[in-house]
Design a protein around this motif. Structure first.
Motif, PDB file in Angstrom:
ATOM      1  N   ASP A 148      47.229  17.781 -15.467  1.00 37.33           N
ATOM      2  CA  ASP A 148      47.272  18.167 -16.880  1.00 37.33           C
ATOM      3  C   ASP A 148      45.882  18.546 -17.394  1.00 37.33           C
ATOM      4  N   LEU A 149      44.874  17.774 -16.995  1.00 36.43           N
ATOM      5  CA  LEU A 149      43.507  18.043 -17.454  1.00 36.43           C
ATOM      6  C   LEU A 149      43.075  19.461 -17.062  1.00 36.43           C
ATOM      7  N   PHE A 150      43.318  19.825 -15.813  1.00 32.73           N
ATOM      8  CA  PHE A 150      42.847  21.145 -15.383  1.00 32.73           C
ATOM      9  C   PHE A 150      43.780  22.258 -15.833  1.00 32.73           C
ATOM     10  N   GLY A 151      45.026  21.907 -16.150  1.00 30.64           N
ATOM     11  CA  GLY A 151      45.898  22.867 -16.821  1.00 30.64           C
ATOM     12  C   GLY A 151      45.335  23.205 -18.198  1.00 30.64           C
ATOM     13  N   ARG A 152      44.838  22.179 -18.903  1.00 33.00           N
ATOM     14  CA  ARG A 152      44.250  22.402 -20.237  1.00 33.00           C
ATOM     15  C   ARG A 152      42.986  23.257 -20.143  1.00 33.00           C
TER      16      ARG A 152
END
Ligand code: INI
Length: 159
Positions: A148-152
């Protein structure tokens, strides 16, 4: 100053779980914890593949092969290496950790480390649904948080 934190939001993510059969009474509980965490956080059953391998030594190879397929956003590695009284422990546990870290860095994809490295079976039981929680559950959440962090960050770059 921008600040980013991932949350374990699993909807839409595809996750591979690589689990070692060695010490299966323990690793099966880690797997149950990981699958429970993934599905409770929104990952669809059809978006989770579980890959069984003989032991922790084989986990990094399976992880690399799985992640190079481009099918997954994150991977959860599960195993139980128990010292007993053999020096085998140090080679298997050390190499498994080192090679998983290397695979994650090389492939630019999150690999969560849910491989127990314990002195005794009792310590492993405590971490596989016992007094110290379930490290399979914890690893699954770490994998989702990183995805999720790197999707953001990717979304911020595109926006
Ligand atoms: N594999 C484990 O996952 N846990 C262990 O505790 C362990 N010990 O103690 O030997 C172990 N050994 C097997 C190893 O991972 C390989 O499967 C085997 O050497 C064949 O390559």
């Amino acid at each position: 100053m921008p600040e980013y934190t991932g949350s374990p939001a699993g909807t839409g993510h595809r996750v591979a779980v690589v689990v070692a059969r060695f010490n299966e009474t323990i690793t099966h509980k880690l797997l149950e914890g990981a699958l429970d965490a993934l599905t409770r956080h929104g990952v669809a059953f059809d978006d989770i593949d579980t890959l069984w391998v003989p032991g922790a030594w084989e986990i990094p190879f399976a992880a690399r092969r799985a992640l190079t397929s481009d099918r997954y956003d994150a991977l959860v590695a599960l195993g139980a290496v128990i010292r007993g009284d053999t020096p085998h422990f140090d080679f298997v546990a050390g190499e498994c950790a080192r090679a998983l870290s290397q695979a994650s860095a090389d492939l630019d994809l999150p690999i969560a480390f849910g491989v127990l490295t314990c002195d005794t079976m009792e310590q492993a039981e405590a971490r596989a649904g016992g007094a110290h929680g379930n490290k399979g559950w914890d690893a699954a959440l770490a994998a989702l948080e990183m995805a999720d962090l790197f999707g953001r960050l990717d979304a911020a770059d595109e926006g």
